[in-house]
Design an enzyme around this catalytic site. Structure first.
Site, PDB file in Angstrom:
ATOM      1  N   ASN A 208       0.849  -1.197   0.000  1.00  0.00           N
ATOM      2  CA  ASN A 208       0.000   0.000   0.000  1.00  0.00           C
ATOM      3  C   ASN A 208       0.884   1.247   0.000  1.00  0.00           C
ATOM      4  O   ASN A 208       2.102   1.143   0.031  1.00  0.00           O
ATOM      5  CB  ASN A 208      -0.955  -0.028   1.203  1.00  0.00           C
ATOM      6  CG  ASN A 208      -0.197  -0.099   2.504  1.00  0.00           C
ATOM      7  OD1 ASN A 208       0.543   0.803   2.851  1.00  0.00           O
ATOM      8  ND2 ASN A 208      -0.365  -1.211   3.230  1.00  0.00           N
ATOM      9  N   PRO A 304      -3.322 -11.842  10.570  1.00  0.00           N
ATOM     10  CA  PRO A 304      -3.713 -11.607  11.970  1.00  0.00           C
ATOM     11  C   PRO A 304      -3.865 -10.110  12.216  1.00  0.00           C
ATOM     12  O   PRO A 304      -3.156  -9.306  11.607  1.00  0.00           O
ATOM     13  CB  PRO A 304      -2.530 -12.157  12.764  1.00  0.00           C
ATOM     14  CG  PRO A 304      -1.397 -12.240  11.799  1.00  0.00           C
ATOM     15  CD  PRO A 304      -1.980 -12.403  10.431  1.00  0.00           C
ATOM     16  N   ASP A 305      -4.774  -9.736  13.104  1.00  0.00           N
ATOM     17  CA  ASP A 305      -4.900  -8.331  13.499  1.00  0.00           C
ATOM     18  C   ASP A 305      -3.933  -8.118  14.663  1.00  0.00           C
ATOM     19  O   ASP A 305      -4.197  -8.540  15.800  1.00  0.00           O
ATOM     20  CB  ASP A 305      -6.351  -8.011  13.900  1.00  0.00           C
ATOM     21  CG  ASP A 305      -6.541  -6.512  14.128  1.00  0.00           C
ATOM     22  OD1 ASP A 305      -5.620  -5.882  14.687  1.00  0.00           O
ATOM     23  OD2 ASP A 305      -7.596  -5.992  13.743  1.00  0.00           O
ATOM     24  N   PHE A 322      -4.122   3.480  14.947  1.00  0.00           N
ATOM     25  CA  PHE A 322      -4.221   4.535  13.950  1.00  0.00           C
ATOM     26  C   PHE A 322      -5.281   4.127  12.938  1.00  0.00           C
ATOM     27  O   PHE A 322      -5.415   2.943  12.629  1.00  0.00           O
ATOM     28  CB  PHE A 322      -2.882   4.728  13.223  1.00  0.00           C
ATOM     29  CG  PHE A 322      -2.073   5.855  13.803  1.00  0.00           C
ATOM     30  CD1 PHE A 322      -1.420   5.702  15.012  1.00  0.00           C
ATOM     31  CD2 PHE A 322      -1.978   7.074  13.134  1.00  0.00           C
ATOM     32  CE1 PHE A 322      -0.683   6.742  15.553  1.00  0.00           C
ATOM     33  CE2 PHE A 322      -1.236   8.119  13.667  1.00  0.00           C
ATOM     34  CZ  PHE A 322      -0.591   7.956  14.875  1.00  0.00           C
TER      35      PHE A 322
END
Ligand code: CTP
Length: 399
Positions: A208, A304-305, A322
């Site tokens: 990204n 995974p978070d 964030f």
């Protein structure tokens, strides 16, 4: 935010003196009043004229300069200063400070000072490694003298090793750091930053547009507030802020593994990284070749978070998330904070922040919304750090 301090900058004899010209420019640009004092040897490497032009002030070199009132140069020139910085600081100069010698204007000023002294050593690696220098460095530290650097790497003499002066940016960072309130002193802070990069094959990835600038600014602000900072970073083009330990990772799962190693010991976890939500299930070991016009399907599985995992640990550090949103910032931020069960979330509009040097952040906590206004990422990071320090102090005072 301009630094705006009254600095006395001393230069001693060393080839790194050329770096101090840039340092003067940076300090002046940041609103500082820079008074320059040079030793005789320093004048052999760079002329007082250069520093006079850059600082916009008379450069002082002589203890007996008749222009100084009542021959009190050794006292007058440093009386109104908030910090003395000596860069480059030669081995000989440091030895003299340790001994309390005062045989020229600069050493006399250092001995008669009533403000802090910071030195940026600059010397050949063998001079640095010499036990005499090492003894002197230890004594300087004991005496409360601040050390900026040195750095290791290529040296002007053609050798490689420890002892070269920090770059001007590094010395400037140390000066800035000195003037920051130490609100996170004694705290261990773990930060993630940058994008992650998920391989499709050996030459292609899914990533990204995060530049990492915000996360690095938070790391710098936390460090300058006195914290011990570990920065786990996805691929970025940025240099680690001075005094910050950086761990490089590529994928979200590597970031997760690195975070797991450090999370238990951390007092604060600030998750700034733009973590990929998915990874490619079966990345190809070889470069994927173009097909026959039918297109291509990539199977993705969820990552995974990391933040939610850390927040759910039994003795979880104080967690800060964030959120970069493209619309309805406040609504999404509140939902995200509740979903991840974190005490504090910093949110902004992605289109205004990505890759930029400034940002407009709003903080969300139990007390509601706190807009920080628009400003440089480092200034926003400092406000965030100070907000964290206040919340943390209420919850758990530093040991
Ligand atoms: N985060 C994380 N691990 C992930 C995804 C996100 O630690 N796998 C962290 C980010 O570093 C950030 C926060 O979670 O602090 C919010 O990330 P974001 O991607 O905006 O939230 P998501 O939960 O993924 O929600 P969505 O993508 O739906 O906006």
């Amino acid at each position: 935010m301009a630094l705006g301090k009254r600095i006395l900058l001393g230069l001693t004899g060393g080839i790194a003196a050329y770096k101090s010209a840039q340092l003067v420019r940076m300090l002046v640009k940041s609103g500082c009043d820079v008074r320059v004092v040079m030793t005789e040897s320093a004048c052999r490497f760079i002329t007082p004229v250069t520093l006079q032009a850059l600082s916009g002030q008379t450069v002082w070199t002589d203890l007996w300069d008749p222009r100084i009132a009542d021959n009190m140069g050794h006292i007058e020139l440093s009386r109104d200063r908030e910090l003395i910085v000596v860069a480059p600081a030669s081995a000989n100069f440091m030895a003299k400070v340790v001994q309390g010698q005062a045989d020229d204007l600069l050493t006399t000023l250092c001995l008669a000072r009533d403000c802090a002294l910071m030195v940026a050593p600059a010397m050949n690696r063998q001079m640095w490694d010499n036990p005499a220098t090492q003894r002197n460095v230890a004594q300087l530290r004991k005496d409360g003298v601040l050390l900026a650097g040195p750095d290791s790497g290529d040296q002007a003499c053609g050798e490689t090793g420890m002892g070269r002066m920090l770059e001007p940016e590094g010395v400037f960072e140390e000066i800035e750091s000195y003037f920051q309130p130490k609100t996170l002193s004694g705290r261990k802070v773990l930060i993630t930053a940058g994008p992650t990069s998920e391989p499709i094959d050996p030459v292609r990835t899914i990533t990204n547009s995060s530049s990492g600038k915000m996360g690095y600014a938070v790391a710098q602000a936390a460090r300058q507030a006195g914290a011990e900072v570990t920065l786990i970073s996805g691929p970025t083009a940025l240099a680690a802020p001075s005094g910050v330990a950086r761990v490089d990772v590529k994928t979200a799962r590597q970031m997760f593994d690195a975070v797991k190693k450090f999370a238990a010991a951390a007092d604060i976890f600030i998750s700034v990284a733009a973590v990929a939500d998915y990874h490619v299930v079966n990345p190809s070991a070889q470069k994927v070749k173009k097909g026959d016009g039918k297109g291509m399907t990539i199977e993705l599985a969820e990552n995974p978070d990391i933040l939610a995992y850390v927040a759910s640990l039994p003795n979880a550090p104080f967690c800060v998330g964030f959120a970069a949103e493209t619309e309805a910032v406040s609504k999404h931020a509140k939902e995200k904070r509740a979903r991840k069960k974190i005490p504090l979330l910093a949110a902004n509009l992605a289109q205004q922040a990505l890759g930029a040097d400034d940002n407009e952040i709003t903080l969300f906590d139990d007390a509601g919304e706190h807009p920080l206004g628009r400003g440089a990422k480092l200034d926003q990071a400092r406000k965030l750090v100070s907000h964290i320090a206040t919340l943390l102090q209420k919850r758990k005072p530093a040991a």
